[in-house]
Design a protein around this motif. Structure first.
Motif, PDB file in Angstrom:
ATOM      1  N   ALA A   4      -0.477  -0.395   7.107  1.00  0.00           N
ATOM      2  CA  ALA A   4      -1.234  -1.563   6.645  1.00  0.00           C
ATOM      3  C   ALA A   4      -2.254  -1.168   5.592  1.00  0.00           C
ATOM      4  O   ALA A   4      -2.411  -1.850   4.565  1.00  0.00           O
ATOM      5  CB  ALA A   4      -1.932  -2.224   7.827  1.00  0.00           C
ATOM      6  N   GLY A   5      -2.962  -0.059   5.821  1.00  0.00           N
ATOM      7  CA  GLY A   5      -3.948   0.413   4.852  1.00  0.00           C
ATOM      8  C   GLY A   5      -3.319   0.746   3.518  1.00  0.00           C
ATOM      9  O   GLY A   5      -3.832   0.379   2.456  1.00  0.00           O
ATOM     10  N   ILE A   6      -2.178   1.433   3.559  1.00  0.00           N
ATOM     11  CA  ILE A   6      -1.490   1.823   2.328  1.00  0.00           C
ATOM     12  C   ILE A   6      -1.030   0.599   1.536  1.00  0.00           C
ATOM     13  O   ILE A   6      -1.288   0.488   0.326  1.00  0.00           O
ATOM     14  CB  ILE A   6      -0.279   2.727   2.655  1.00  0.00           C
ATOM     15  CG1 ILE A   6      -0.740   4.074   3.209  1.00  0.00           C
ATOM     16  CG2 ILE A   6       0.578   2.948   1.405  1.00  0.00           C
ATOM     17  CD1 ILE A   6       0.387   4.931   3.770  1.00  0.00           C
ATOM     18  N   LEU A   7      -0.345  -0.323   2.220  1.00  0.00           N
ATOM     19  CA  LEU A   7       0.232  -1.476   1.523  1.00  0.00           C
ATOM     20  C   LEU A   7      -0.828  -2.424   0.987  1.00  0.00           C
ATOM     21  O   LEU A   7      -0.734  -2.909  -0.147  1.00  0.00           O
ATOM     22  CB  LEU A   7       1.181  -2.219   2.464  1.00  0.00           C
ATOM     23  CG  LEU A   7       2.434  -1.446   2.899  1.00  0.00           C
ATOM     24  CD1 LEU A   7       3.281  -2.292   3.835  1.00  0.00           C
ATOM     25  CD2 LEU A   7       3.256  -1.015   1.685  1.00  0.00           C
ATOM     26  N   MET A   8      -1.846  -2.708   1.784  1.00  0.00           N
ATOM     27  CA  MET A   8      -2.874  -3.657   1.343  1.00  0.00           C
ATOM     28  C   MET A   8      -3.718  -3.089   0.200  1.00  0.00           C
ATOM     29  O   MET A   8      -4.099  -3.807  -0.720  1.00  0.00           O
ATOM     30  CB  MET A   8      -3.764  -4.058   2.514  1.00  0.00           C
ATOM     31  CG  MET A   8      -3.045  -4.807   3.609  1.00  0.00           C
ATOM     32  SD  MET A   8      -2.256  -6.318   3.001  1.00  0.00           S
ATOM     33  CE  MET A   8      -1.390  -6.881   4.467  1.00  0.00           C
ATOM     34  N   ALA A   9      -4.027  -1.789   0.254  1.00  0.00           N
ATOM     35  CA  ALA A   9      -4.793  -1.179  -0.838  1.00  0.00           C
ATOM     36  C   ALA A   9      -3.955  -1.113  -2.112  1.00  0.00           C
ATOM     37  O   ALA A   9      -4.473  -1.297  -3.214  1.00  0.00           O
ATOM     38  CB  ALA A   9      -5.264   0.216  -0.441  1.00  0.00           C
ATOM     39  N   ILE A  17      -2.563   4.647  -2.432  1.00  0.00           N
ATOM     40  CA  ILE A  17      -2.165   4.054  -3.718  1.00  0.00           C
ATOM     41  C   ILE A  17      -3.167   2.985  -4.149  1.00  0.00           C
ATOM     42  O   ILE A  17      -2.799   1.911  -4.641  1.00  0.00           O
ATOM     43  CB  ILE A  17      -0.739   3.470  -3.657  1.00  0.00           C
ATOM     44  CG1 ILE A  17      -0.573   2.541  -2.439  1.00  0.00           C
ATOM     45  CG2 ILE A  17       0.292   4.572  -3.629  1.00  0.00           C
ATOM     46  CD1 ILE A  17       0.776   1.828  -2.399  1.00  0.00           C
ATOM     47  N   ASP A  18      -4.434   3.288  -3.961  1.00  0.00           N
ATOM     48  CA  ASP A  18      -5.499   2.347  -4.316  1.00  0.00           C
ATOM     49  C   ASP A  18      -5.870   2.407  -5.798  1.00  0.00           C
ATOM     50  O   ASP A  18      -6.678   1.595  -6.268  1.00  0.00           O
ATOM     51  CB  ASP A  18      -6.752   2.630  -3.484  1.00  0.00           C
ATOM     52  CG  ASP A  18      -7.238   4.062  -3.644  1.00  0.00           C
ATOM     53  OD1 ASP A  18      -6.395   4.950  -3.836  1.00  0.00           O
ATOM     54  OD2 ASP A  18      -8.457   4.296  -3.562  1.00  0.00           O
ATOM     55  N   SER A  19      -5.319   3.364  -6.539  1.00  0.00           N
ATOM     56  CA  SER A  19      -5.722   3.542  -7.935  1.00  0.00           C
ATOM     57  C   SER A  19      -4.626   3.129  -8.913  1.00  0.00           C
ATOM     58  O   SER A  19      -4.441   3.739  -9.961  1.00  0.00           O
ATOM     59  CB  SER A  19      -6.113   5.005  -8.183  1.00  0.00           C
ATOM     60  OG  SER A  19      -5.050   5.878  -7.824  1.00  0.00           O
ATOM     61  N   LEU A  20      -3.886   2.077  -8.553  1.00  0.00           N
ATOM     62  CA  LEU A  20      -2.842   1.576  -9.446  1.00  0.00           C
ATOM     63  C   LEU A  20      -3.466   0.862 -10.659  1.00  0.00           C
ATOM     64  O   LEU A  20      -4.621   0.431 -10.604  1.00  0.00           O
ATOM     65  CB  LEU A  20      -1.920   0.637  -8.674  1.00  0.00           C
ATOM     66  CG  LEU A  20      -1.107   1.306  -7.549  1.00  0.00           C
ATOM     67  CD1 LEU A  20      -0.260   0.267  -6.819  1.00  0.00           C
ATOM     68  CD2 LEU A  20      -0.224   2.428  -8.086  1.00  0.00           C
ATOM     69  N   PRO A  21      -2.711   0.712 -11.742  1.00  0.00           N
ATOM     70  CA  PRO A  21      -3.288   0.215 -13.005  1.00  0.00           C
ATOM     71  C   PRO A  21      -3.847  -1.196 -12.972  1.00  0.00           C
ATOM     72  O   PRO A  21      -4.593  -1.573 -13.877  1.00  0.00           O
ATOM     73  CB  PRO A  21      -2.100   0.309 -13.971  1.00  0.00           C
ATOM     74  CG  PRO A  21      -1.222   1.352 -13.407  1.00  0.00           C
ATOM     75  CD  PRO A  21      -1.345   1.211 -11.927  1.00  0.00           C
ATOM     76  N   HIS A  22      -3.500  -2.017 -11.965  1.00  0.00           N
ATOM     77  CA  HIS A  22      -4.053  -3.377 -11.966  1.00  0.00           C
ATOM     78  C   HIS A  22      -5.431  -3.438 -11.319  1.00  0.00           C
ATOM     79  O   HIS A  22      -5.978  -4.522 -11.137  1.00  0.00           O
ATOM     80  CB  HIS A  22      -3.091  -4.364 -11.280  1.00  0.00           C
ATOM     81  CG  HIS A  22      -2.718  -4.036  -9.870  1.00  0.00           C
ATOM     82  ND1 HIS A  22      -1.793  -3.064  -9.548  1.00  0.00           N
ATOM     83  CD2 HIS A  22      -3.140  -4.552  -8.684  1.00  0.00           C
ATOM     84  CE1 HIS A  22      -1.645  -3.013  -8.238  1.00  0.00           C
ATOM     85  NE2 HIS A  22      -2.455  -3.909  -7.684  1.00  0.00           N
ATOM     86  N   GLY A  23      -6.013  -2.262 -11.011  1.00  0.00           N
ATOM     87  CA  GLY A  23      -7.362  -2.200 -10.472  1.00  0.00           C
ATOM     88  C   GLY A  23      -8.332  -1.559 -11.448  1.00  0.00           C
ATOM     89  O   GLY A  23      -7.927  -0.886 -12.413  1.00  0.00           O
ATOM     90  N   SER A  24      -9.618  -1.739 -11.216  1.00  0.00           N
ATOM     91  CA  SER A  24     -10.634  -1.225 -12.131  1.00  0.00           C
ATOM     92  C   SER A  24     -10.823   0.289 -12.012  1.00  0.00           C
ATOM     93  O   SER A  24     -11.205   0.948 -12.978  1.00  0.00           O
ATOM     94  CB  SER A  24     -11.973  -1.930 -11.863  1.00  0.00           C
ATOM     95  OG  SER A  24     -12.413  -1.688 -10.529  1.00  0.00           O
ATOM     96  N   PHE A  25     -10.562   0.860 -10.830  1.00  0.00           N
ATOM     97  CA  PHE A  25     -10.778   2.290 -10.626  1.00  0.00           C
ATOM     98  C   PHE A  25      -9.926   3.119 -11.582  1.00  0.00           C
ATOM     99  O   PHE A  25     -10.386   4.122 -12.139  1.00  0.00           O
ATOM    100  CB  PHE A  25     -10.450   2.659  -9.172  1.00  0.00           C
ATOM    101  CG  PHE A  25     -10.623   4.113  -8.855  1.00  0.00           C
ATOM    102  CD1 PHE A  25     -11.883   4.660  -8.691  1.00  0.00           C
ATOM    103  CD2 PHE A  25      -9.523   4.943  -8.728  1.00  0.00           C
ATOM    104  CE1 PHE A  25     -12.043   6.007  -8.403  1.00  0.00           C
ATOM    105  CE2 PHE A  25      -9.673   6.286  -8.435  1.00  0.00           C
ATOM    106  CZ  PHE A  25     -10.939   6.824  -8.275  1.00  0.00           C
ATOM    107  N   PHE A  26      -8.694   2.717 -11.773  1.00  0.00           N
ATOM    108  CA  PHE A  26      -7.779   3.409 -12.674  1.00  0.00           C
ATOM    109  C   PHE A  26      -8.389   3.540 -14.064  1.00  0.00           C
ATOM    110  O   PHE A  26      -8.403   4.618 -14.667  1.00  0.00           O
ATOM    111  CB  PHE A  26      -6.458   2.628 -12.736  1.00  0.00           C
ATOM    112  CG  PHE A  26      -5.466   3.137 -13.751  1.00  0.00           C
ATOM    113  CD1 PHE A  26      -4.526   4.078 -13.406  1.00  0.00           C
ATOM    114  CD2 PHE A  26      -5.473   2.655 -15.060  1.00  0.00           C
ATOM    115  CE1 PHE A  26      -3.602   4.541 -14.340  1.00  0.00           C
ATOM    116  CE2 PHE A  26      -4.562   3.105 -15.994  1.00  0.00           C
ATOM    117  CZ  PHE A  26      -3.627   4.055 -15.632  1.00  0.00           C
ATOM    118  N   HIS A  27      -8.921   2.456 -14.585  1.00  0.00           N
ATOM    119  CA  HIS A  27      -9.440   2.442 -15.951  1.00  0.00           C
ATOM    120  C   HIS A  27     -10.815   3.110 -16.054  1.00  0.00           C
ATOM    121  O   HIS A  27     -11.106   3.800 -17.030  1.00  0.00           O
ATOM    122  CB  HIS A  27      -9.509   1.002 -16.452  1.00  0.00           C
ATOM    123  CG  HIS A  27      -8.177   0.312 -16.421  1.00  0.00           C
ATOM    124  ND1 HIS A  27      -7.206   0.522 -17.381  1.00  0.00           N
ATOM    125  CD2 HIS A  27      -7.640  -0.568 -15.528  1.00  0.00           C
ATOM    126  CE1 HIS A  27      -6.141  -0.199 -17.096  1.00  0.00           C
ATOM    127  NE2 HIS A  27      -6.377  -0.876 -15.975  1.00  0.00           N
TER     128      HIS A  27
END
Length: 419
Positions: free
Chosen positions: A324-329, A371-381
């Motif tokens: 759940a943590g992996i998928l939701m993040a 996988i919380d740092s995917l490109p559609h989030g602000s952390f990635f950028h």
């Protein structure tokens, strides 16, 4: 059991929210729209019950939002007094350039662990890391992975927004949740250093003069002054073990005040608080939006259907927590939003399955860093920008970051199994 919303409605709502976030629509509004549409579809068009569930979900976030708002006081003080930068400098200098990657990872881990948000931790350490990297010949990829991996390790043992949200959802002691993930954090740090070393041996982007900025351009406090605030928070939260309960809403701002006193900048405490509030406003609003979709998911048949799938494949119930943590993040590209939705949605199911609350919370929290740092989030950028890295090069690090998060997740599961 009768559910208010169908699983299909909840999933469509999540999918719509993800689509809107990817299309650069504001994440909070994306989650609210997703919740509204998913609720209407899942309830057969019942607007009243959809809005009520959204409000209930958002209302469940209020205590977390209040604690997060007060955490900004500590973060603001650490950053504006130069304490966070000083802690990073001391760690890197003590360990030396020969252990540069370990020093960079450890510095980011500690700064994040004492209450600074992970993206700001990376931004704080980046100038120091780049200077060390230019001197020792490390490429940007190895340095950025060291910072991100260290930040992920510190993130799961920090009194930060995601930890607070998970502890609230499971109604567990914040200190207990932090303590449970110490071993997973250490494992993540070790793997970070190994993977960063592997990247350092490959051809990568070199650190150039244009990437460097002076880290000594302003007067910094001594290390003793810099660490006073974080130590205060640790001591106050640890008093629970002696029967004295001090809520993070009190401990975190007190730590910020001590930081200001120790560094002789107490007259600027109001300025630090305003700066910190600016930093947490975004995540606070995001959490309210997250609460709306969590309210729909909690009242849907999704929980029961997920458990049915696990049973069909004969998978143990505890695996629901990290999954759940992996998928939701991954869906929200945010540790905070992902951990919150997962904890809010599956806390009752996990506890009713016999999983201790602190173990379930720890596994969800660790899973939310995969996988919380995917490109559609602000952390990635934000992290790519900290080292002047373009998107294609930044994309190549996602798999390495996922390995770091997966390491802490597996370690959290092992800790649960042997506890």
């Amino acid at each position: 059991m009768t559910y208010t919303f169908s699983t299909a409605g909840a999933l469509i709502g999540m999918a719509l929210a993800i689509f809107l976030i990817i299309r650069k629509f504001h994440p909070a509004y994306s989650l609210i729209i997703g919740a509204l549409v998913g609720g209407l579809i899942g309830s057969g068009g019942n607007l009243g019950v959809t809005v009520d569930s959204m409000m209930t979900g958002a209302g469940s976030m209020i205590t977390s939002v209040l604690r997060i708002m007060t955490s900004g006081i500590l973060a603001g003080a650490l950053i504006r007094t130069g304490s966070a930068e000083k802690i990073a400098q001391v760690i890197v200098r003590k360990l030396g350039s020969r252990r540069a990657l370990f020093a960079v990872a450890l510095a980011t881990m500690i700064i994040c662990a004492v209450g600074v948000f992970i993206d700001i931790s990376v931004i704080t350490v980046a100038p120091i890391a780049l200077a060390i990297g230019e001197e020792a010949g490390y490429n940007k990829q190895s340095l950025l992975l060291a910072m991100i991996g260290g930040g992920k390790a510190g993130n799961i043992i920090s009194p930060n927004p995601n930890t607070i949200a998970v502890s609230e959802a499971f109604k567990i002691n914040l200190t207990s949740l932090i303590t449970r993930n110490i071993i997973p954090a250490i494992c993540a740090l070790i793997v970070t250093v190994i993977l960063s070393g592997i990247l350092a041996g490959k051809n990568g982007l070199p650190v150039t003069e244009s990437d460097l900025e002076s880290t000594d351009s302003r007067s910094l406090p001594s290390f003793a002054q810099a660490i006073a605030g974080p130590l205060t928070v640790i001591v106050l939260l640890a008093l629970r073990q002696a029967g004295i309960t001090i809520d993070p809403m009190i401990a975190l701002p007190v730590g910020g005040l001590v930081c200001a006193f120790a560094t002789g900048t107490v007259k600027k405490f109001g300025e630090f608080s305003s700066f910190g509030l600016d930093k947490v406003t975004g995540v606070s609003i995001l959490l309210l939006g997250t609460g709306t979709i969590a309210g729909i998911i909690k009242a849907s048949a999704l929980q029961a259907d997920v458990v049915t799938v696990l049973n069909f494949f004969h998978m143990p119930a505890f695996l629901l927590a990290p999954i759940a943590g992996i998928l939701m993040a991954g869906a929200t590209a945010s540790t905070t939003a992902g951990a919150t939705v997962a904890a809010q949605t599956f806390s009752k199911v996990l506890i009713s399955s016999g999983i201790p609350a602190v173990s379930a919370g720890a596994m969800i929290h660790a899973g939310a860093t995969v996988i919380d740092s995917l490109p559609h989030g602000s952390f990635f950028h934000a992290t790519g920008g900290a080292v002047n890295m373009q998107i294609p090069d930044r994309m190549k690090l996602i798999a390495y970051e996922a390995l770091v998060g997966l390491t802490s997740t597996i370690a959290a599961v092992i800790v649960y199994l042997v506890a």
